[in-house]
Design a protein around this motif. Structure first.
Motif, PDB file in Angstrom:
ATOM      1  N   GLY A   1       0.798  -1.222   0.000  1.00 41.76           N
ATOM      2  CA  GLY A   1       0.000   0.000   0.000  1.00 41.76           C
ATOM      3  C   GLY A   1       0.823   1.260   0.000  1.00 41.76           C
ATOM      4  N   ALA A   2       2.142   1.147   0.268  1.00 46.76           N
ATOM      5  CA  ALA A   2       3.022   2.307   0.142  1.00 46.76           C
ATOM      6  C   ALA A   2       3.176   2.624  -1.345  1.00 46.76           C
ATOM      7  CB  ALA A   2       4.381   2.015   0.774  1.00 46.76           C
ATOM      8  N   THR A   3       3.654   3.810  -1.655  1.00 48.66           N
ATOM      9  CA  THR A   3       3.919   4.168  -3.042  1.00 48.66           C
ATOM     10  C   THR A   3       5.405   4.479  -3.187  1.00 48.66           C
ATOM     11  OG1 THR A   3       3.378   6.507  -2.652  1.00 48.66           O
ATOM     12  CG2 THR A   3       1.618   5.077  -3.437  1.00 48.66           C
ATOM     13  N   ILE A   4       5.991   4.043  -4.310  1.00 48.32           N
ATOM     14  CA  ILE A   4       7.407   4.299  -4.534  1.00 48.32           C
ATOM     15  C   ILE A   4       7.651   4.701  -5.982  1.00 48.32           C
ATOM     16  CG2 ILE A   4       8.156   2.702  -2.721  1.00 48.32           C
ATOM     17  CD1 ILE A   4       8.981   0.743  -4.887  1.00 48.32           C
ATOM     18  N   LYS A   5       8.675   5.482  -6.157  1.00 47.13           N
ATOM     19  CA  LYS A   5       9.212   5.816  -7.476  1.00 47.13           C
ATOM     20  C   LYS A   5      10.581   5.181  -7.547  1.00 47.13           C
ATOM     21  CE  LYS A   5      10.434   9.853 -10.309  1.00 47.13           C
ATOM     22  NZ  LYS A   5      10.490  11.344 -10.320  1.00 47.13           N
ATOM     23  N   VAL A   6      10.914   4.570  -8.678  1.00 50.43           N
ATOM     24  CA  VAL A   6      12.126   3.755  -8.742  1.00 50.43           C
ATOM     25  C   VAL A   6      12.961   4.114  -9.965  1.00 50.43           C
ATOM     26  CG1 VAL A   6      11.018   1.834  -7.542  1.00 50.43           C
ATOM     27  CG2 VAL A   6      10.971   1.921 -10.048  1.00 50.43           C
ATOM     28  N   LYS A   7      14.191   3.649  -9.943  1.00 54.68           N
ATOM     29  CA  LYS A   7      15.053   3.665 -11.122  1.00 54.68           C
ATOM     30  C   LYS A   7      15.059   2.252 -11.682  1.00 54.68           C
ATOM     31  CE  LYS A   7      19.812   4.310 -12.702  1.00 54.68           C
ATOM     32  NZ  LYS A   7      21.219   4.602 -12.305  1.00 54.68           N
TER      33      LYS A   7
ATOM     34  N   GLU B   1      16.404  -1.124  -9.776  1.00 55.76           N
ATOM     35  CA  GLU B   1      17.781  -0.976  -9.328  1.00 55.76           C
ATOM     36  C   GLU B   1      17.921  -0.050  -8.128  1.00 55.76           C
ATOM     37  OE1 GLU B   1      19.928   0.435 -12.728  1.00 55.76           O
ATOM     38  OE2 GLU B   1      20.177  -1.587 -13.564  1.00 55.76           O
ATOM     39  N   GLN B   2      16.983   0.868  -7.978  1.00 56.84           N
ATOM     40  CA  GLN B   2      17.139   1.866  -6.924  1.00 56.84           C
ATOM     41  C   GLN B   2      15.778   2.455  -6.583  1.00 56.84           C
ATOM     42  OE1 GLN B   2      19.197   5.814  -7.697  1.00 56.84           O
ATOM     43  NE2 GLN B   2      20.846   4.741  -6.631  1.00 56.84           N
ATOM     44  N   ILE B   3      15.574   2.755  -5.312  1.00 59.57           N
ATOM     45  CA  ILE B   3      14.370   3.457  -4.878  1.00 59.57           C
ATOM     46  C   ILE B   3      14.672   4.946  -4.897  1.00 59.57           C
ATOM     47  CG2 ILE B   3      12.775   3.860  -2.971  1.00 59.57           C
ATOM     48  CD1 ILE B   3      13.135   0.984  -2.174  1.00 59.57           C
ATOM     49  N   VAL B   4      13.869   5.696  -5.623  1.00 59.92           N
ATOM     50  CA  VAL B   4      14.077   7.144  -5.728  1.00 59.92           C
ATOM     51  C   VAL B   4      13.264   7.867  -4.658  1.00 59.92           C
ATOM     52  CG1 VAL B   4      13.852   9.149  -7.239  1.00 59.92           C
ATOM     53  CG2 VAL B   4      14.565   6.944  -8.185  1.00 59.92           C
ATOM     54  N   ASP B   5      11.974   7.574  -4.563  1.00 59.52           N
ATOM     55  CA  ASP B   5      11.106   8.189  -3.544  1.00 59.52           C
ATOM     56  C   ASP B   5      10.170   7.132  -2.998  1.00 59.52           C
ATOM     57  OD1 ASP B   5      12.017  10.923  -3.803  1.00 59.52           O
ATOM     58  OD2 ASP B   5      10.898  11.040  -5.674  1.00 59.52           O
ATOM     59  N   MET B   6       9.723   7.336  -1.738  1.00 57.51           N
ATOM     60  CA  MET B   6       8.780   6.403  -1.129  1.00 57.51           C
ATOM     61  C   MET B   6       7.855   7.182  -0.200  1.00 57.51           C
ATOM     62  SD  MET B   6       9.430   3.129   1.440  1.00 57.51           S
ATOM     63  CE  MET B   6      10.192   2.118   0.183  1.00 57.51           C
ATOM     64  N   THR B   7       6.563   6.774  -0.158  1.00 53.74           N
ATOM     65  CA  THR B   7       5.592   7.360   0.767  1.00 53.74           C
ATOM     66  C   THR B   7       4.959   6.249   1.585  1.00 53.74           C
ATOM     67  OG1 THR B   7       5.091   9.206  -0.710  1.00 53.74           O
ATOM     68  CG2 THR B   7       3.472   8.693   0.990  1.00 53.74           C
ATOM     69  N   ILE B   8       5.043   6.355   2.906  1.00 53.31           N
ATOM     70  CA  ILE B   8       4.395   5.406   3.812  1.00 53.31           C
ATOM     71  C   ILE B   8       3.038   5.999   4.185  1.00 53.31           C
ATOM     72  CG2 ILE B   8       4.516   4.243   6.038  1.00 53.31           C
ATOM     73  CD1 ILE B   8       7.546   4.383   5.839  1.00 53.31           C
TER      74      ILE B   8
ATOM     75  N   LYS C   1       8.534   9.999   2.506  1.00 54.71           N
ATOM     76  CA  LYS C   1       7.464  10.739   3.167  1.00 54.71           C
ATOM     77  C   LYS C   1       6.750   9.797   4.131  1.00 54.71           C
ATOM     78  CE  LYS C   1       5.003  13.518   0.679  1.00 54.71           C
ATOM     79  NZ  LYS C   1       3.996  14.030  -0.294  1.00 54.71           N
ATOM     80  N   ILE C   2       6.569  10.229   5.372  1.00 54.60           N
ATOM     81  CA  ILE C   2       5.947   9.400   6.400  1.00 54.60           C
ATOM     82  C   ILE C   2       4.624  10.030   6.812  1.00 54.60           C
ATOM     83  CG2 ILE C   2       6.166   8.432   8.716  1.00 54.60           C
ATOM     84  CD1 ILE C   2       9.180   8.508   8.387  1.00 54.60           C
ATOM     85  N   LEU C   3       3.524   9.311   6.539  1.00 46.22           N
ATOM     86  CA  LEU C   3       2.201   9.745   6.968  1.00 46.22           C
ATOM     87  C   LEU C   3       1.680   8.887   8.115  1.00 46.22           C
ATOM     88  CD1 LEU C   3       0.567  10.259   3.433  1.00 46.22           C
ATOM     89  CD2 LEU C   3       1.757  11.943   4.843  1.00 46.22           C
ATOM     90  N   GLY C   4       2.265   7.701   8.308  1.00 44.11           N
ATOM     91  CA  GLY C   4       1.840   6.798   9.374  1.00 44.11           C
ATOM     92  C   GLY C   4       2.376   7.217  10.726  1.00 44.11           C
TER      93      GLY C   4
END
Length: 613
Positions: free
Chosen positions: A252-258, A266-273, A294-297
Motif C-alpha cells: 500500500g506504500a507508493t514508490i518511485k524507482v530507477k 535498481e534503486q528506490i528514488v522516492d517512497m511514501t508510507i 514521506k511518512i504519513l503513518g
C-alpha cells in the motif's frame, strides 16, 4: 525458477524479420525501411520508437513489411530470447505438430514449459498467425499485468473472448495496450507486425511508469514486487527492504524507482508510507534511498536505512517515530512528532517549523546526533531536545551557528522570554465581513505559548471599522500587528475568494465553430471547500470572445440546455435554474452553442447569485 516476466521484452526483444533466425539481419537503430510508406499512420511513431532503440529487426532487403502477419512460432522465439530461457532437455516430448529440426523448436519448448503459450500436451500450431487476443494475453501473463477488474469489454467482444483470457484482455484494455474502433477490439483478428510494434511500444511506456511517478507497491515474493499494474524483478540489494519481512508496512506504500534496461528495479528514488500504517517496523538492511521518504503513518520504527534526500513527516501529530541506525540528509517536520534517534543515527539537518514546534520532542540515545537544528528561534532548542544539558554535544549547530555555551556559575534557569507572534491566515468569501482577532499567540523560549493583545494596521485601500473589515475583491490582503510587549510585528493574511470554483473542461476552453452548426461547450463548478459546503441561488454568466478579443456573445445561439433556463442580456447569456438552486457538490454542465460566423471562440464563465423568481 520464476521467469514469467518480460525482462527483455522491451529492450532486448526484437520483432522478427523472418521466420528463420539466420535469415534476418538486425538493422542499426538509425536504419530506415523503404516500405514504411505502406504502414498505417497510427503505427509509424511506434515503429520509429522501436527502431531508434535498436529493438526492431527488418529484412535483408531493408524492408519492414508492416502488414505481414506474425506467427505463433515467431512470438515463441521472441519470448525465449527476451526471457533468456534455458534449453529444455532433449528427452522431453515436444509438440506433436513440430519437428525437432524446426528452427523454432527449442524456443517453443522453452516457452511452453513455463505455460506461456498454451498447454504443453496440445499441438502448438507454429505457423498459425497470432490473434490480437492471444498477443496481449501472452504479454499480460509474462509481465504479471493486472487491472482494477472494473473494465467492461465491448458487447461484440464480451462473448467472443476465451474465458481463460478475459482478465488479461480486460487488463490490456485498461492499460491502453489494446484499443479498438469504439465498437469492437477485433480480438480474433490476426496481428500484423505494425500492430505488434504499437502494442509493444505501449507496453514499454506503461512498464516505465514507476520511473516517472510513484506507484502503489505490493510485495509479491522474495524476488519481485508489484508496482501498480505490473510485476517487477529487483536487485539482490533491494530484496532486504522490499521482501516479505517488511510486507505488512510496505503493501500500500507508493514508490518511485530507477529501472534498469531489463526493467529490473535498481534503486528506490522516492517512497511514501501511507497514514494507514501504525505500530510497524521497517528494516532497510543498510539500503540507501536515493531520493525522499514521506511518512504519513504513526508509531513507526525505521532501522538500518540511509536516505540521501529528505524524510518528510506529515499528516496528524505523531505519537512516536523512531530511527535506529538511520542516516538522513534532511528531516522535515510538517506536524508535531516525538522523534527518537538511536544507535548511530545521524541527521544532517532537522527542520522544525513553527506549526510543528508545540508537541515536538527530540530524544537522542546512544550515538544519535544532529548536525544542525533549524527552528524559528534558537532559544526553543532546550525545550525541544530532551535532556538538552546532557545531549548538548550531540547537536553541532542551531540555525547554522554553534550553540551558545552555558554561563559558568549561578543558576542555569532563567525566565522564558517572548520570541515571536504566530502568523495568522484565514480564507473569507468576497463581500463578507471579517472581525479581526484582538489577540495573537506568542511563542515563548521554553516552548509554550501565551496570548497577547494586538492592534492591526490594514493594507493600503482597506479600512477597519469597529474591528471589522469588508473586502469586496478577490485577493490576499496582508495586515501588520503591533503586539503588547513584543518588538516584532504580527502578521495576518486574509485570502478572499469567490465561494464557487469554476473550471472549463480542457477540451472545451475554446470552441471551433462552423457557421450555423452547433458545437458542445462544457464546464464544471464546485463549492470552495475552504469557504463553504454549499452555495445557494447559483446561476452562470456566459460570454464568448473571438481571436481579437471582441465580445461575440450577441451572435451566439444556445441550445440543448436541458432543464435550465437560458436568457440573453446585452453582452452575455445567463444560464439559470428554475427556482433557487444550491451547489453542494461538483456539477458539470454542457450546452449547445452556434455562431453566425466560423472561427475559434474563447469562453468566459462567471458564477453569479441569481434567482429568476
Amino acid at each position: 525458477m520464476n521467469r514469467k516476466w518480460l525482462l527483455g521484452a522491451t529492450i532486448g526483444i526484437t520483432l522478427l524479420g523472418s521466420g528463420y533466425p539466420l535469415a534476418a539481419h538486425a538493422q542499426a537503430a538509425s536504419a530506415s525501411y523503404h516500405d514504411l510508406d505502406t504502414a498505417s499512420k497510427w503505427a509509424l511513431d511506434s515503429i520509429r520508437f522501436l527502431n531508434e532503440r535498436g529493438i526492431t529487426q527488418g529484412y535483408v532487403n531493408q524492408s519492414y513489411q508492416p502488414h505481414k502477419l506474425v506467427t505463433r512460432q515467431e512470438v515463441a522465439a521472441l519470448l525465449a530470447r527476451a526471457l533468456k530461457l534455458p534449453a529444455i532437455p532433449s528427452g522431453l516430448a515436444g509438440p506433436s505438430d513440430m519437428s525437432p529440426a524446426s528452427w523454432s523448436y527449442a524456443s517453443v519448448q522453452a516457452v511452453r514449459n513455463l505455460g506461456l503459450m498454451g498447454d504443453p500436451s496440445e499441438p502448438f500450431r507454429p505457423l498459425e498467425p497470432v490473434t490480437r487476443e492471444e498477443l496481449v494475453s501472452i504479454f499480460a501473463q509474462a509481465t504479471g499485468a493486472q487491472g482494477s477488474g472494473q473494465t467492461t469489454l465491448p458487447e461484440m467482444d464480451a462473448g467472443e473472448v476465451d474465458p481463460a483470457n478475459r482478465q488479461k484482455v480486460e487488463a490490456s484494455v485498461e492499460l491502453g495496450l489494446l484499443q479498438g474502433d469504439g465498437s469492437t477490439l477485433d480480438l480474433s483478428k490476426p496481428t500484423e507486425r505494425q500492430e505488434v510494434a504499437v502494442i509493444l511500444t505501449r507496453l514499454m511506456q506503461a512498464l516505465g511508469g514507476p520511473a516517472d511517478k510513484e506507484a502503489v507497491l505490493t510485495v509479491v515474493g522474495t524476488d519481485k514486487v508489484r508496482l501498480g499494474a505490473f510485476e517487477y524483478p529487483m536487485t539482490d540489494e533491494l530484496k532486504s527492504l522490499l521482501g516479505s519481512a517488511n510486507a505488512e508496512l510496505l503493501n500500500g506504500a507508493t514508490i518511485k524507482v530507477k529501472l534498469g534496461d531489463d526493467y529490473r528495479i535498481e534503486q528506490i528514488v522516492d517512497m511514501t508510507i501511507p497514514a494507514s500504517k501504525h505500530d510497524l517496523e521497517l528494516d532497510g538492511g543498510q539500503l540507501r534511498i536515493a531520493g525522499n521518504l514521506k511518512i504519513l503513518g504513526d508509531n513507526l520504527t525505521l532501522k538500518n536505512l540511509h536516505v540521501d534526500g529528505s524524510v518528510v513527516v506529515q499528516g496528524d501529530a505523531k505519537s512516536s517515530l523512531a530511527f535506529e541506525n538511520v542516516g538522513i540528509g534532511t528531516l522535515e517536520l510538517g506536524t508535531a512528532a516525538r522523534l527518537t534517534l538511536s544507535g548511530d543515527s545521524k541527521v544532517a539537518s532537522l527542520r522544525i517549523p513553527d506549526e510543528a514546534v508545540e508537541g515536538t520532542q527530540v530524544v537522542l540515545q546512544d550515538e544519535g546526533a544532529i548536525d544542525d537544528i533549524v527552528v524559528p528561534d534558537k532559544l526553543l532548542v532546550p525545550a525541544l531536545v530532551k535532556d538538552y544539558g546532557v545531549n548538548r554535544g550531540k547537536v553541532r549547530l542551531i540555525n547554522g551557528q554553534p550553540p551558545e555555551q552555558p554561563a559558568t556559575g549561578g543558576s542555569s534557569s532563567s525566565q522564558p522570554v517572548m520570541l515571536y507572534a504566530v502568523p495568522i491566515g484565514t480564507v473569507q468569501p468576497v463581500g463578507g465581513s471579517y472581525k479581526l482577532p484582538d489577540q495573537v499567540s506568542v511563542r515563548m523560549s521554553n516552548g509554550t505559548s501565551v496570548d497577547k493583545s494586538v492592534v492591526w494596521t490594514p493594507p493600503e485601500g482597506v479600512e477597519i471599522r469597529n474591528g471589522e473589515v469588508r473586502l469586496s475583491a478577490p485577493a490576499v490582503y496582508s495586515f501588520s500587528g503591533a503586539v503588547e510587549g513584543l518588538s516584532a510585528a504580527a502578521e495576518l493574511k486574509i485570502d478572499v475568494r469567490f465561494p464557487l470554483k469554476l473550471s472549463l473542461s480542457p477540451a472545451y476552453q475554446t470552441v471551433s465553430a462552423v457557421a450555423g452548426q452547433t458545437a458542445t461547450f462544457a464546464f464544471s463548478a464546485a463549492p470552495d471547500t475552504d469557504l463553504t459546503a454549499s452555495v445557494s441561488d447559483v446561476a452562470y454568466q456566459l460570454q464568448w470572445f473571438d481571436g481579437s478579443g471582441v465580445n461575440r456573445t450577441s451572435e451566439v445561439q444556445l441550445s440543448d440546455v436541458g432543464s435550465m433556463h437560458a436568457s440573453r442580456t446585452g453582452s452575455y447569456w445567463i444560464l439559470s435554474y428554475t427556482g433557487s438552486h444550491a451547489v453542494a457538490a461538483p456539477e458539470t454542465l454542457s450546452v449547445g452553442v452556434a455562431f453566425d460566423e466560423a472561427g475559434t471562440y474563447t469562453a468566459q464563465v462567471t458564477a453569479i447569485q441569481y434567482n429568476p423568481q
